[in-house]
Design a protein around this motif. Sequence first.
Motif, short mmCIF file in Angstrom:
data_model
loop_
_atom_site.label_atom_id
_atom_site.label_comp_id
_atom_site.label_asym_id
_atom_site.label_seq_id
_atom_site.Cartn_x
_atom_site.Cartn_y
_atom_site.Cartn_z
N VAL A 35 0.84 -1.21 0.00
CA VAL A 35 0.00 0.00 0.00
C VAL A 35 0.87 1.26 0.00
O VAL A 35 0.63 2.19 -0.79
N PHE A 36 1.88 1.31 0.86
CA PHE A 36 2.76 2.48 0.90
C PHE A 36 3.48 2.69 -0.44
O PHE A 36 3.61 3.80 -0.91
N SER A 37 3.95 1.62 -1.03
CA SER A 37 4.66 1.74 -2.31
C SER A 37 3.71 2.19 -3.42
O SER A 37 4.09 2.99 -4.28
N LEU B 64 10.94 19.37 -4.30
CA LEU B 64 11.48 18.06 -3.97
C LEU B 64 10.34 17.08 -3.70
O LEU B 64 9.27 17.47 -3.25
N PHE B 65 10.57 15.82 -3.95
CA PHE B 65 9.57 14.78 -3.80
C PHE B 65 9.64 14.16 -2.40
O PHE B 65 9.84 12.96 -2.25
N TYR B 66 9.46 14.98 -1.37
CA TYR B 66 9.59 14.52 0.01
C TYR B 66 8.55 13.46 0.37
O TYR B 66 8.89 12.42 0.93
N PHE B 67 7.30 13.73 0.09
CA PHE B 67 6.24 12.81 0.49
C PHE B 67 6.37 11.48 -0.22
O PHE B 67 6.17 10.42 0.38
N ALA C 237 10.10 5.01 1.73
CA ALA C 237 10.92 4.57 2.86
C ALA C 237 10.07 3.79 3.87
O ALA C 237 10.52 2.77 4.41
N PHE C 238 8.84 4.24 4.13
CA PHE C 238 7.95 3.50 5.02
C PHE C 238 7.66 2.11 4.46
O PHE C 238 7.57 1.13 5.21
N ALA C 239 7.50 2.01 3.14
CA ALA C 239 7.30 0.70 2.51
C ALA C 239 8.50 -0.20 2.77
O ALA C 239 8.35 -1.39 3.06
N GLY C 240 9.69 0.37 2.68
CA GLY C 240 10.89 -0.41 2.95
C GLY C 240 10.98 -0.86 4.39
O GLY C 240 11.35 -2.00 4.68
N PHE C 241 10.63 0.02 5.32
CA PHE C 241 10.69 -0.33 6.74
C PHE C 241 9.65 -1.38 7.11
O PHE C 241 9.92 -2.27 7.92
N THR C 242 8.46 -1.30 6.52
CA THR C 242 7.44 -2.31 6.82
C THR C 242 7.82 -3.67 6.23
O THR C 242 7.61 -4.70 6.88
N ILE D 136 12.79 -14.50 -0.17
CA ILE D 136 14.01 -13.88 -0.69
C ILE D 136 13.66 -12.61 -1.47
O ILE D 136 14.36 -11.59 -1.36
N LEU D 137 12.58 -12.64 -2.25
CA LEU D 137 12.13 -11.43 -2.96
C LEU D 137 11.79 -10.32 -1.99
O LEU D 137 12.10 -9.15 -2.24
N ALA D 138 11.13 -10.67 -0.89
CA ALA D 138 10.79 -9.65 0.10
C ALA D 138 12.05 -9.02 0.68
O ALA D 138 12.11 -7.80 0.86
N TRP D 139 13.06 -9.84 0.96
CA TRP D 139 14.32 -9.29 1.47
C TRP D 139 15.01 -8.43 0.41
O TRP D 139 15.63 -7.42 0.74
N LEU D 140 14.93 -8.81 -0.85
CA LEU D 140 15.54 -8.00 -1.91
C LEU D 140 14.83 -6.65 -2.07
O LEU D 140 15.46 -5.66 -2.47
N CYS D 141 13.55 -6.62 -1.78
CA CYS D 141 12.79 -5.37 -1.90
C CYS D 141 13.21 -4.34 -0.86
O CYS D 141 13.13 -3.14 -1.13
N VAL D 142 13.66 -4.78 0.29
CA VAL D 142 13.98 -3.85 1.37
C VAL D 142 15.02 -2.82 0.95
O VAL D 142 14.75 -1.60 1.03
N PRO D 143 16.22 -3.21 0.49
CA PRO D 143 17.18 -2.17 0.10
C PRO D 143 16.74 -1.37 -1.12
O PRO D 143 17.02 -0.18 -1.22
N LEU D 144 16.03 -2.03 -2.04
CA LEU D 144 15.55 -1.30 -3.22
C LEU D 144 14.55 -0.21 -2.84
O LEU D 144 14.59 0.91 -3.38
N LEU D 145 13.66 -0.53 -1.91
CA LEU D 145 12.68 0.46 -1.46
C LEU D 145 13.36 1.61 -0.72
O LEU D 145 13.02 2.78 -0.92
N LEU D 146 14.31 1.28 0.14
CA LEU D 146 14.99 2.33 0.91
C LEU D 146 15.84 3.21 0.01
O LEU D 146 15.85 4.44 0.16
N VAL D 147 16.54 2.62 -0.95
CA VAL D 147 17.36 3.41 -1.89
C VAL D 147 16.48 4.30 -2.75
O VAL D 147 16.78 5.49 -2.94
#
Length: 165
Positions: free
Chosen positions: A75-77, A96-99, A105-110, A142-153
């Motif tokens: 949902v966040f993404s 800037l695209f802050y929001f 970033a919230f999607a990555g943290f969740t 494994i896909l979920a773990w790969l999404c974490v750094p991609l979402l945060l970056v």
Amino acid sequence: MVFLLISLTMLHLVTLAMLLIATLEKSWWVWTDIEITDLWYNCFHDNATKTWLCAATNESDWLQSVQALMVLSVVFSSISFLVFLGQLFTMSKGGLFYFTGLCQAFAGFTAFAACLIFTFHRKEILNDSRDLSKGRFGYCFILAWLCVPLLLVSGVLYVHLRKRQ
């Protein structure tokens, strides 16, 4: 600038697709080649009919938290992408695209929290009397773990991306 914008958009769409697959597909834990468990179902492959027979998983608090966090991540993404498209056409020059970055970033943290909970509490989540050493993590985990750094970056990139004409 156009290349960066297209690259970031593609990264976002690929990550969103990976999140959807990780959340909805059936392979978070693999017992054998014919028996798998995901966030929603326990499935067995019937060789006679060549189909998967699935039953709902036994609900536990840990499983419900992983389910909720993965759905929140999607949902966040999704909100992040829609807000990005809206900001792209309505934001003034130099904005800037802050929001968008914050939602990403919230999607990555969740997703990170969901993966951590599943990693450390898989015995309670799987609620099975079998030895966990006879199983392994599936490709959706494994896909979920790969999404974490991609979402945060991508969240950090959105925060630093400035709209230009």
